[in-house]
Design a protein around this motif. Structure first.
Motif, mmCIF file in Angstrom:
data_model
loop_
_atom_site.group_PDB
_atom_site.id
_atom_site.type_symbol
_atom_site.label_atom_id
_atom_site.label_comp_id
_atom_site.label_asym_id
_atom_site.label_seq_id
_atom_site.Cartn_x
_atom_site.Cartn_y
_atom_site.Cartn_z
ATOM 1 N N ASN A 189 -74.648 7.643 13.046
ATOM 2 C CA ASN A 189 -75.606 7.415 14.087
ATOM 3 C C ASN A 189 -76.854 7.546 13.472
ATOM 4 O O ASN A 189 -77.157 7.696 12.168
ATOM 5 N N TRP A 190 -77.948 7.578 14.510
ATOM 6 C CA TRP A 190 -79.353 7.364 14.000
ATOM 7 C C TRP A 190 -79.869 8.663 13.276
ATOM 8 O O TRP A 190 -80.664 8.858 12.439
ATOM 9 N N GLU A 191 -79.202 9.823 13.300
ATOM 10 C CA GLU A 191 -79.616 10.921 12.777
ATOM 11 C C GLU A 191 -79.356 11.198 11.228
ATOM 12 O O GLU A 191 -79.756 12.149 10.759
ATOM 13 N N SER A 192 -78.422 10.488 10.968
ATOM 14 C CA SER A 192 -78.062 10.686 9.497
ATOM 15 C C SER A 192 -77.392 9.302 8.793
ATOM 16 O O SER A 192 -76.985 8.481 9.490
ATOM 17 N N VAL A 193 -77.700 9.381 7.385
ATOM 18 C CA VAL A 193 -76.931 8.421 6.719
ATOM 19 C C VAL A 193 -75.852 8.907 5.995
ATOM 20 O O VAL A 193 -76.405 10.000 4.920
ATOM 21 N N LYS A 194 -74.668 8.066 5.722
ATOM 22 C CA LYS A 194 -73.416 9.229 5.294
ATOM 23 C C LYS A 194 -72.863 7.898 4.181
ATOM 24 O O LYS A 194 -72.678 6.844 4.778
ATOM 25 N N LYS A 195 -72.413 8.274 2.960
ATOM 26 C CA LYS A 195 -71.443 7.453 2.111
ATOM 27 C C LYS A 195 -70.366 8.298 1.748
ATOM 28 O O LYS A 195 -70.354 9.720 1.792
ATOM 29 N N TYR A 196 -69.319 7.561 1.483
ATOM 30 C CA TYR A 196 -68.102 8.323 1.004
ATOM 31 C C TYR A 196 -67.548 7.828 -0.126
ATOM 32 O O TYR A 196 -67.752 6.618 -0.578
ATOM 33 N N TYR A 197 -66.868 8.586 -1.045
ATOM 34 C CA TYR A 197 -66.193 8.091 -2.528
ATOM 35 C C TYR A 197 -64.838 7.199 -1.872
ATOM 36 O O TYR A 197 -63.931 7.816 -1.493
ATOM 37 N N LYS A 198 -64.874 5.966 -2.282
ATOM 38 C CA LYS A 198 -63.917 5.092 -2.144
ATOM 39 C C LYS A 198 -62.382 5.534 -2.358
ATOM 40 O O LYS A 198 -61.383 5.243 -1.904
ATOM 41 N N TYR A 199 -62.280 5.907 -3.642
ATOM 42 C CA TYR A 199 -61.077 6.484 -4.128
ATOM 43 C C TYR A 199 -60.618 8.055 -3.724
ATOM 44 O O TYR A 199 -59.352 8.270 -4.075
#
Length: 379
Positions: A189-199
């Protein structure tokens, strides 16, 4: 500290998981034994640096058999050259160096084999009796025989070590962050920017805006847009918070980085820090995250990154930082030598701030960066 550790191992009067004794250097017709021993030690199961201690007579109560006149004696470069033309899998070789030590009774040489996650080390092409595709290791005080391969559970351990499966979640996520291309954007959402490790999508990193206020630092004034935007970076394993650190968005959001550490130098015992600097230390999680968020676009982000790097110091270790602080104290009287033609950015007047302090901090760091280059050349 290193000399003391080796003396302690010698005093045990027995070999162990990560150390071995040799009475003398390997003769020319025993190069295969040198290679075999290095590979076994590089694949040790103790998960730490290993030592081949040369100049200790095991059969004579572990007394020193000085190597100073050993005609087969080798230095670091000679062993590095020896390993270089061996066909290691993936072209990855153990990192080694030779350290001579003076003891009562003479000199010993220690071949130090650095601990590494690149296990198992093994050859793709046979060298004399050292077999191709055989994985050698060391169990207790015994190497895998040169014509054998390690037990399967030891081989599994070494592969798990390579893929960080023996590490804690925090250690694993740092390893994953070293490969930013393997991370994908997660719905947010607008409050945060998130990434995840694909593997391993249970590992995530996110940043959220915490303070769009007026807390300035000297390095902001080297940016085109000097306004501060303070954030928080968080690392998660599933829903467990592993790590959190303050961050700053530079140049109007063009580059995001964890905030650097702060240290300083006191030139007099009657003062606190007279000189303040910001820094990162390589191999720390903060530095890894700092590198993770930088993508060299050759444009605005690169410019913002370079201007930030112009304002901070990067050390290889805490020990290097502390040694450089001593160097500063001894050489600050030569400040003018390093002050010539320092370019200063514009420092606009900001309400409730003493801008002269920011100017001094910026100027001093430019001097320190030049001194640090001199320090590295001197050492």
């Amino acid at each position: 500290m290193f000399d003391y550790k080796i003396q302690q191992l010698i005093s045990l009067k027995q070999e162990g998981q990560y150390w071995d004794f040799k009475k003398e250097w390997y003769p020319k017709d025993k190069k295969m034994n040198l290679l075999h021993d290095i590979i076994c030690m590089a694949n040790n199961l103790a998960n730490q640096d290993a030592y081949i201690i040369i100049g200790i007579d095991e059969e004579n109560d572990y007394i020193v058999n000085s190597v100073h006149k050993d005609r087969n004696r080798k230095d670091t470069q000679m062993i590095v050259d020896f390993l270089r033309d061996k066909k290691f899998a993936g072209g990855i070789r153990p990192t080694i160096y030779v350290s001579p030590i003076s003891l009562e009774g003479g000199y010993v040489d220690v071949i130090v084999i650095k601990n590494s996650h690149n296990t198992p080390f093994y050859l793709m092409e046979r060298y004399q009796s050292v077999l191709a595709n055989n994985i050698y290791t060391r169990v207790m005080d015994t190497n895998t025989p040169i014509d054998k391969t390690a037990d399967i559970h030891h081989v599994e351990y070494l592969w798990k070590k390579r893929f960080r499966l023996l590490n804690t979640p925090l250690e694993r996520v740092q390893y994953y962050l070293e490969k930013p291309d393997d991370w994908a954007d997660a719905p947010t959402n607008w409050e945060s920017v998130k990434k995840y490790y694909k593997y391993a999508p249970e590992f995530t990193i996110e940043h959220t805006l915490e303070d769009d206020g007026d807390a300035y630092q000297y390095y902001l004034f080297n940016q085109t847009d000097i306004r501060p935007h303070w954030l928080q970076i968080r690392l998660y394993y599933h829903q467990t918070l592993l790590f959190s650190t303050e961050a700053i968005s530079l140049d109007g959001g063009r580059y995001l980085t964890p905030t650097p550490f702060t240290d300083g130098v006191s030139l007099s015992k009657y003062h606190n820090w007279d000189i303040i600097f910001k820094y990162f230390i390589k191999d720390t999680l903060e530095y890894t995250i700092h590198r993770f968020y930088f993508s060299d676009d050759g444009d605005e982000q690169t410019t913002s990154y370079n201007r930030f790097m112009d304002c901070i110091l990067i050390f290889n270790s805490e020990e290097e930082k502390d040694a450089f602080k001593e160097y500063i104290i001894k050489n600050w009287y030569q400040k003018e030598k390093y002050s010539k033609d320092i370019w200063m950015p514009h420092f606009p007047q900001i309400e409730n701030y003493n801008m002269d302090i920011f100017k001094e901090e910026y100027f001093n760091v430019q001097v320190l960066k030049r001194m640090f280059n001199a320090y590295k050349n001197d050492t």
